[in-house]
Design an enzyme around this catalytic site. Sequence first.
Site, mmCIF file in Angstrom:
data_model
loop_
_atom_site.group_PDB
_atom_site.id
_atom_site.type_symbol
_atom_site.label_atom_id
_atom_site.label_comp_id
_atom_site.label_asym_id
_atom_site.label_seq_id
_atom_site.Cartn_x
_atom_site.Cartn_y
_atom_site.Cartn_z
ATOM 1 N N LEU A 154 59.072 44.979 54.632
ATOM 2 C CA LEU A 154 58.988 43.892 53.656
ATOM 3 C C LEU A 154 59.282 44.362 52.234
ATOM 4 O O LEU A 154 59.814 43.618 51.426
ATOM 5 C CB LEU A 154 57.594 43.250 53.690
ATOM 6 N N GLY A 155 58.941 45.595 51.929
ATOM 7 C CA GLY A 155 59.167 46.103 50.574
ATOM 8 C C GLY A 155 58.774 47.562 50.490
ATOM 9 O O GLY A 155 58.019 48.089 51.331
ATOM 10 N N GLY A 166 57.670 50.582 47.472
ATOM 11 C CA GLY A 166 57.358 50.938 46.100
ATOM 12 C C GLY A 166 57.233 52.443 45.960
ATOM 13 O O GLY A 166 57.516 53.212 46.883
ATOM 14 N N GLY A 167 56.811 52.855 44.771
ATOM 15 C CA GLY A 167 56.689 54.278 44.517
ATOM 16 C C GLY A 167 55.569 54.934 45.299
ATOM 17 O O GLY A 167 55.589 56.131 45.541
ATOM 18 N N MET A 168 54.551 54.159 45.715
ATOM 19 C CA MET A 168 53.405 54.740 46.387
ATOM 20 C C MET A 168 53.355 54.417 47.871
ATOM 21 O O MET A 168 52.825 55.176 48.662
ATOM 22 C CB MET A 168 52.116 54.248 45.727
ATOM 23 N N ALA A 169 53.883 53.277 48.288
ATOM 24 C CA ALA A 169 53.718 52.850 49.671
ATOM 25 C C ALA A 169 54.881 51.964 50.085
ATOM 26 O O ALA A 169 55.639 51.448 49.261
ATOM 27 C CB ALA A 169 52.397 52.097 49.836
ATOM 28 N N VAL A 215 55.590 48.575 52.663
ATOM 29 C CA VAL A 215 54.895 47.480 53.333
ATOM 30 C C VAL A 215 55.793 46.947 54.446
ATOM 31 O O VAL A 215 56.973 46.673 54.230
ATOM 32 C CB VAL A 215 54.534 46.348 52.351
ATOM 33 N N LYS A 255 50.494 48.094 55.025
ATOM 34 C CA LYS A 255 50.835 48.893 53.852
ATOM 35 C C LYS A 255 50.585 50.363 54.177
ATOM 36 O O LYS A 255 49.453 50.758 54.476
ATOM 37 C CB LYS A 255 49.991 48.443 52.665
ATOM 38 N N ASP A 310 45.498 44.651 36.867
ATOM 39 C CA ASP A 310 46.947 44.616 37.046
ATOM 40 C C ASP A 310 47.382 43.247 37.550
ATOM 41 O O ASP A 310 48.137 43.131 38.519
ATOM 42 C CB ASP A 310 47.391 45.724 38.014
#
Length: 842
Positions: free
Chosen positions: A13-14, A16-19, A21, A36, A128
Amino acid sequence: MIEIPGYHIKRQLGRGGMATVYLATQESVQRDVALKVMSPTLLADPDFGERFLREARIAAKLHHRNVVGVHDVGRVGDFHYIAMEYLGGGSVLSDDGKARPVTFSLRVVREIATALNYAHAKGFVHRDVKPDNILLREDGTAALTDFGIARANDSATHMTRTGTVIGTPHYMSPEQARGRPIDGRADLYSLGIVLYELLMGRVPFHADDSLAVGIMHITQPIPILPERLSAVQPVLDRLLAKQPDDRFQNGEAVADAIEQVEISIARGELPELAQTDEAYRREILGADTPTRAMAPAVTPTSGGGRRSQHYRAEPSLGRMDDVAASVPRRPHHGSAGRSAPPASAGRSRRWLLAIALIVVAAAAFAAWRYQDRLRALLPKTELNDLVTRGQKALAADKLVGTQGDSARELFQAARALDADNDQARAGLTRVGQRLIEQARVAMTRNDFATARGDLAAAADVLGGGADVEELKAAMHAAEARNSASEDQLRRADAAFAAGTLTGDKGASALYQRVLDADATNALALNGLKKVGEAVASQARDAIVAGNVDLANQRIADLTQLSPNHPAIPELRALLAQSHENANQALEQQLARGEAQQRAGKIGGDDGALTLLQTVLKRDPNNARAKAALRRAAQTLVAQANAALDASNSAQADKLLQQAESAAPDLADLRAAKSRLREAREQLDISKQQAQVTPADQGRIQQLLDDADKAMTAGNLILPPGDCAFDKYRAALRLDGNNAKAFAGLNRIPARARELFETALKANTPNKARSYIDAITEADPGDASAPALRERLASVFLDQADARIAQGQRAEATRAINSARELAPANPRLGALEAKLESMPGG
């Protein structure tokens, strides 16, 4: 693809820099979840693992309709994972970057406010809040996610190791940007930014770097919404107050304030915000609550009629029994004191009663039917005096006033005595028409204050009407034009004062726009004259300074601004002489630059590099200067290689930067830069290298074996953590000098090019694209990547052309977008986009 026991992973699904999904099925209960998974490469930093698990622990404590739920959390091998509720309703932001509908925006912010109220009550500050962390369910309701950087609301703001405040700069509260302690009111500020972005399609504060954005949150005023959204401005003002004490103090207060706006919308009181339907009214107001638009216009009386003091009552004869009872009766005499009347007498009385009733009815009808004529026969009264005085005031143009002697006051006083007096009614109509005429005259001379007063008085006298509305619309347009002209003049004067004379935002263009609307505007004409004089002065200064290009541009600007300006011939003559002098000076500078290059004097203010680049700045097509500059760049590369041989990477870097500014396409330059990068990496590794233990050796060998297998299988950079690139780098983290790991990383570009060709032959362009990504990830300076992008872009464009011919709009659009991302300057893009636009249904 990674494997997590108990979950069947469907697709990504996506990332990012950390994980990353994934959409997955939780097999035990057969439900879709958002899985995730933290990147294994981050395990070396315990802070990342702590943040990842903190998100799961916090979210698991929050059970609220508008908070994304957590089903499971765990670790399998090197993989930390969280199984969360999957929300498939899409993004809260529009894909095309446009503003969201007002009703949608208010509902989303109200729902997230309730979620924050709940989280704050539990002791957690999100820190956030932004659109990326707001998800939509399929029924459209919103939910808040990503509590990874949340803290208890009595904690000080956490800082990263580089000293930057955690959070997203575009949504930070002023106190968060300052690095001060925060509480739940900081989340409400961020929610205010989200509200603005939903309504406007963009964030209110934007700059090139995060620090500048933070400063804008602290110093810039609260953004103002357009006039049509003014009903939402009070809510936004309190959400975005700079001081926390001036904001809403909790999410419940935010939700209540938004709900009041929604109720007004549902009642039809704010049509400028949204046009709603019955479903929305029922949703907001409830099934049995009438809206204002549906309420009765007048109040019913107890008898079923409607109360109104403006309507004349119809004449009434009263009840028949009351009329009959008013006829006197004669007493009867008889032996017992009373005797029965004879039958003929009874019949006579009944006939008389009938005749009386007929006469009374006829008289009443005649009085009502001819009341105006009868009234005219009466002698002069106070009413007649008021009407006469009103007509005299009208003839004297004394239309309105407050002393009781104006036409409007006198005619209104007459109508107070007799609401149906035709002369008073006609007099008021003439007063209203005369006021409208006066308002038109005042408007033509831009006296809008007087015009507005006359028009308001006319509207009051006439009770509205087509003439009033027509003039009101014309006045609004005229005021807008006048306001626009005044605004343009102010902006033009400011641009002139700032020295911005030309261009779309320059003083000349702004003055000209005023003249387009009013060709006789003296201020604009004088402004254009001043601009012409200033442009002529700039042209002279440029000629004296030897800036030929600027001088040419300024003369062209002056010619366009004022073709017959008397300074133009003089300026052209001066420029011709200056041009001849400049050519001689340029030739001398080129000769000096070539001499310095031959002597090996490359750098410095008087070196070949500076001299030759100055020549090319004045004459970009000078072949001699280009050739000499390229030779100078080769000399710099040779000097840089010598510095690398001497382990002086700092000097090599400086020389290579100079060479790149002179000849960026030099082949030797690319090789030298690669040497420099390797030297720096080797230096960093040698500084950080720790003793490799026997246990590490086993782990390194396993990583290398896994990496080789991934390489063979074509898993070069995907999936994260289980690809060849990540495995080789993991081995280097344990042994920074491992030759096999370096060799493996160096093989990735060649293997990617091989798989790229295979993917193209198999007509799988999306897979081919992933191999280009592998090349740039493994070797950012690889020279083959641009050509591969162009080839793949052509494949996508061919695919788009075919889909257009087949009438498949969506598929053609996706192919064109893929090509644009790869090669935005491809000349075929424009033609194919035009073909796409011309498709039926476009």
